[in-house]
Design an enzyme around this catalytic site. Structure first.
Site, PDB file in Angstrom:
ATOM      1  N   ASN A 158       0.868  -1.177   0.000  1.00 10.86           N
ATOM      2  CA  ASN A 158       0.000   0.000   0.000  1.00 10.86           C
ATOM      3  C   ASN A 158       0.904   1.225   0.000  1.00 10.86           C
ATOM      4  O   ASN A 158       1.526   1.546   1.014  1.00 10.86           O
ATOM      5  CB  ASN A 158      -0.885  -0.035   1.265  1.00 10.86           C
ATOM      6  CG  ASN A 158      -1.707   1.237   1.427  1.00 10.86           C
ATOM      7  OD1 ASN A 158      -1.791   2.050   0.509  1.00 10.86           O
ATOM      8  ND2 ASN A 158      -2.311   1.399   2.597  1.00 10.86           N
ATOM      9  N   TRP A 159       0.993   1.870  -1.162  1.00 11.01           N
ATOM     10  CA  TRP A 159       1.907   3.007  -1.278  1.00 11.01           C
ATOM     11  C   TRP A 159       1.344   4.281  -0.662  1.00 11.01           C
ATOM     12  O   TRP A 159       2.051   5.288  -0.571  1.00 11.01           O
ATOM     13  CB  TRP A 159       2.242   3.252  -2.754  1.00 11.01           C
ATOM     14  CG  TRP A 159       3.262   2.311  -3.306  1.00 11.01           C
ATOM     15  CD1 TRP A 159       3.954   1.350  -2.621  1.00 11.01           C
ATOM     16  CD2 TRP A 159       3.729   2.253  -4.661  1.00 11.01           C
ATOM     17  NE1 TRP A 159       4.817   0.695  -3.464  1.00 11.01           N
ATOM     18  CE2 TRP A 159       4.702   1.230  -4.732  1.00 11.01           C
ATOM     19  CE3 TRP A 159       3.421   2.952  -5.819  1.00 11.01           C
ATOM     20  CZ2 TRP A 159       5.363   0.896  -5.904  1.00 11.01           C
ATOM     21  CZ3 TRP A 159       4.083   2.629  -6.993  1.00 11.01           C
ATOM     22  CH2 TRP A 159       5.042   1.608  -7.040  1.00 11.01           C
ATOM     23  N   LYS A 160       0.065   4.266  -0.296  1.00 10.51           N
ATOM     24  CA  LYS A 160      -0.571   5.476   0.263  1.00 10.51           C
ATOM     25  C   LYS A 160      -0.327   6.661  -0.690  1.00 10.51           C
ATOM     26  O   LYS A 160      -0.307   6.461  -1.893  1.00 10.51           O
ATOM     27  CB  LYS A 160      -0.084   5.731   1.695  1.00 10.51           C
ATOM     28  CG  LYS A 160      -0.197   4.458   2.536  1.00 10.51           C
ATOM     29  CD  LYS A 160      -0.008   4.666   3.997  1.00 10.51           C
ATOM     30  CE  LYS A 160      -0.116   3.304   4.705  1.00 10.51           C
ATOM     31  NZ  LYS A 160      -0.078   3.396   6.147  1.00 10.51           N
ATOM     32  N   HIS A 171      -9.587   1.317   4.705  1.00 11.95           N
ATOM     33  CA  HIS A 171      -8.303   1.350   5.419  1.00 11.95           C
ATOM     34  C   HIS A 171      -8.461   2.251   6.643  1.00 11.95           C
ATOM     35  O   HIS A 171      -9.231   3.211   6.619  1.00 11.95           O
ATOM     36  CB  HIS A 171      -7.221   1.901   4.489  1.00 11.95           C
ATOM     37  CG  HIS A 171      -5.860   1.867   5.100  1.00 11.95           C
ATOM     38  ND1 HIS A 171      -5.424   2.850   5.966  1.00 11.95           N
ATOM     39  CD2 HIS A 171      -4.851   0.968   4.999  1.00 11.95           C
ATOM     40  CE1 HIS A 171      -4.186   2.545   6.360  1.00 11.95           C
ATOM     41  NE2 HIS A 171      -3.823   1.411   5.793  1.00 11.95           N
ATOM     42  N   GLU A 214      -6.813   4.613   7.816  1.00 11.63           N
ATOM     43  CA  GLU A 214      -6.625   6.055   7.578  1.00 11.63           C
ATOM     44  C   GLU A 214      -7.878   6.666   6.957  1.00 11.63           C
ATOM     45  O   GLU A 214      -8.208   7.823   7.197  1.00 11.63           O
ATOM     46  CB  GLU A 214      -5.385   6.281   6.694  1.00 11.63           C
ATOM     47  CG  GLU A 214      -4.103   6.061   7.497  1.00 11.63           C
ATOM     48  CD  GLU A 214      -2.928   5.524   6.694  1.00 11.63           C
ATOM     49  OE1 GLU A 214      -2.913   5.654   5.462  1.00 11.63           O
ATOM     50  OE2 GLU A 214      -2.015   4.942   7.332  1.00 11.63           O
ATOM     51  N   GLU A 250      -5.598  -5.227  10.380  1.00 13.97           N
ATOM     52  CA  GLU A 250      -4.566  -4.219  10.619  1.00 13.97           C
ATOM     53  C   GLU A 250      -4.854  -3.486  11.921  1.00 13.97           C
ATOM     54  O   GLU A 250      -5.637  -2.524  11.928  1.00 13.97           O
ATOM     55  CB  GLU A 250      -4.547  -3.209   9.474  1.00 13.97           C
ATOM     56  CG  GLU A 250      -4.201  -3.791   8.127  1.00 13.97           C
ATOM     57  CD  GLU A 250      -3.628  -2.718   7.212  1.00 13.97           C
ATOM     58  OE1 GLU A 250      -2.455  -2.830   6.877  1.00 13.97           O
ATOM     59  OE2 GLU A 250      -4.349  -1.770   6.879  1.00 13.97           O
ATOM     60  N   GLY A 282       2.245   1.986  10.746  1.00 16.18           N
ATOM     61  CA  GLY A 282       3.209   3.079  10.624  1.00 16.18           C
ATOM     62  C   GLY A 282       3.927   3.416  11.922  1.00 16.18           C
ATOM     63  O   GLY A 282       4.549   4.475  12.031  1.00 16.18           O
ATOM     64  N   SER A 290       3.177  -2.436  10.281  1.00 19.24           N
ATOM     65  CA  SER A 290       4.619  -2.486  10.518  1.00 19.24           C
ATOM     66  C   SER A 290       5.271  -3.808  10.127  1.00 19.24           C
ATOM     67  O   SER A 290       6.199  -4.276  10.799  1.00 19.24           O
ATOM     68  CB  SER A 290       4.937  -2.137  11.986  1.00 19.24           C
ATOM     69  OG  SER A 290       4.554  -0.808  12.256  1.00 19.24           O
ATOM     70  N   GLY A 324       2.728  -1.408   4.254  1.00 21.83           N
ATOM     71  CA  GLY A 324       2.754   0.016   3.939  1.00 21.83           C
ATOM     72  C   GLY A 324       4.169   0.487   3.660  1.00 21.83           C
ATOM     73  O   GLY A 324       4.719   0.279   2.580  1.00 21.83           O
ATOM     74  N   GLY A 325       4.792   1.112   4.661  1.00 16.37           N
ATOM     75  CA  GLY A 325       6.117   1.734   4.499  1.00 16.37           C
ATOM     76  C   GLY A 325       7.140   0.857   3.791  1.00 16.37           C
ATOM     77  O   GLY A 325       7.850   1.334   2.895  1.00 16.37           O
TER      78      GLY A 325
HETATM   79  P1  PGA Z   1       2.714   0.037   7.633  1.00 12.77           P
HETATM   80  O1  PGA Z   1       1.275   0.320   6.973  1.00 12.77           O
HETATM   81  O2  PGA Z   1       3.219  -1.255   7.047  1.00 12.77           O
HETATM   82  O3  PGA Z   1       3.561   1.210   7.235  1.00 12.77           O
HETATM   83  O4  PGA Z   1       2.507  -0.067   9.096  1.00 12.77           O
HETATM   84  C1  PGA Z   1       0.354  -0.714   6.766  1.00 12.77           C
HETATM   85  C2  PGA Z   1      -0.892  -0.164   6.149  1.00 12.77           C
HETATM   86  O5  PGA Z   1      -1.260   0.975   6.423  1.00 12.77           O
HETATM   87  O6  PGA Z   1      -1.561  -0.852   5.354  1.00 12.77           O
END
Ligand code: PGA
Length: 255
Positions: free
Chosen positions: A15-17, A103, A105, A175, A181, A219, A240-241
């Site tokens: 997930n590149w956001k 998600h 966010e 999640e 994050g 994470s 994500g990251g």
């Molecule tokens: P993260 O993000 O791996 O940076 O914790 C996961 C996500 O938001 O899907």
């Protein structure tokens, strides 16, 4: 088009956001595709910012890797006065294979609810897109032992628009919000408990359906991926990251 029945035993989604430039996208894939083949039983996908759909699907269609292109959101209407939204049909039109739904966010900052998640996930499945429903408890809920109750409400309400026959393209991403994050992943045991809880709810909702994949996100990195994947109930990751760097993402895909 993609069907979950074509998804392999392990599913690793990035997930590149709201990250990456055109040049960075090109560099990512040049490096990623040079890092050598991933095991044949792993499905890989990347949920990229909408402006890069065509760039990414062009690069991927010209590679032999079968990596899926994903969206970070999808709307339930076909078209109309919904500024800033993208319909399932548009995603299909742009060769997108899957979409994230609700998600954390989106839930925290943009007011998305289980009710809107239910409509978005139905839109995915109705358009033959793989729909990845994101659920998970906040830190406060985790600390007050409410994880099971929160997952129960989120999963049931977010899937209340579906019939058993709609679930062929459904994936659930567990999640925990406190792990996203933060560098603080759930332990294999914590993730396992949550996945078992979700599996029970799915069994209750869709008793005839054998295997709806449940992937873990929060994470995930090159260091913890192998341990987490040893847990039988974890069918893959939403990263994500660590999906922004070709090398880290490739290491996780090979875990
Ligand atoms: P993260 O993000 O791996 O940076 O914790 C996961 C996500 O938001 O899907």
């Amino acid at each position: 088009m993609t069907n979950i029945t074509t998804l392999k035993s392990k599913i690793i989604l990035g997930n590149w956001k709201m990250n990456m430039s055109r040049e960075e996208v090109k560099t990512f894939f040049r490096d990623f595709l040079n890092l050598g083949p991933i095991s044949e039983d792993t499905t890989i996908g990347l949920a990229v910012p909408a402006p890069y759909f065509s760039l990414v699907s062009d690069i991927l269609n010209n590679s032999n890797y079968g990596i899926l292109t994903g969206s970070q959101n999808v709307h339930w209407e076909k078209q109309g006065a919904h500024t800033g939204e993208i319909s399932g049909q548009m995603l299909i039109d742009c060769n997108v294979n899957f979409s994230l739904v609700a998600h954390s966010e989106r839930r925290t900052h943009y007011g998305e609810t289980n009710h809107s998640a239910s409509k978005r996930i139905k839109s995915c499945l109705g358009n033959n897109l793989v729909g990845v429903l994101c659920v998970g408890e906040t830190r406060e809920e985790y600390e007050s032992n409410k994880t099971e109750a929160v997952l129960d409400t989120q999963v049931r309400e977010s899937l209340d628009s579906l019939q058993e026959s709609d679930t062929a393209n459904l994936v659930i991403a567990y999640e925990p919000v406190w792990a996203i994050g933060t560098g603080l992943s759930a332990t294999p045991n914590e993730a396992e408990q949550a996945h078992i809880t979700i599996r029970k709810i799915l069994k209750d909702l869709f008793p005839q359906t054998e295997h709806i994949p449940i992937i873990y996100g929060g994470s995930v990195n090159e260091k913890n991926a192998t341990e987490l994947l040893k847990v039988e109930s974890i069918n893959g990751f939403l990263v994500g990251g660590a999906s922004l760097k070709a090398e880290s993402f490739a290491t996780i895909c090979k875990a």
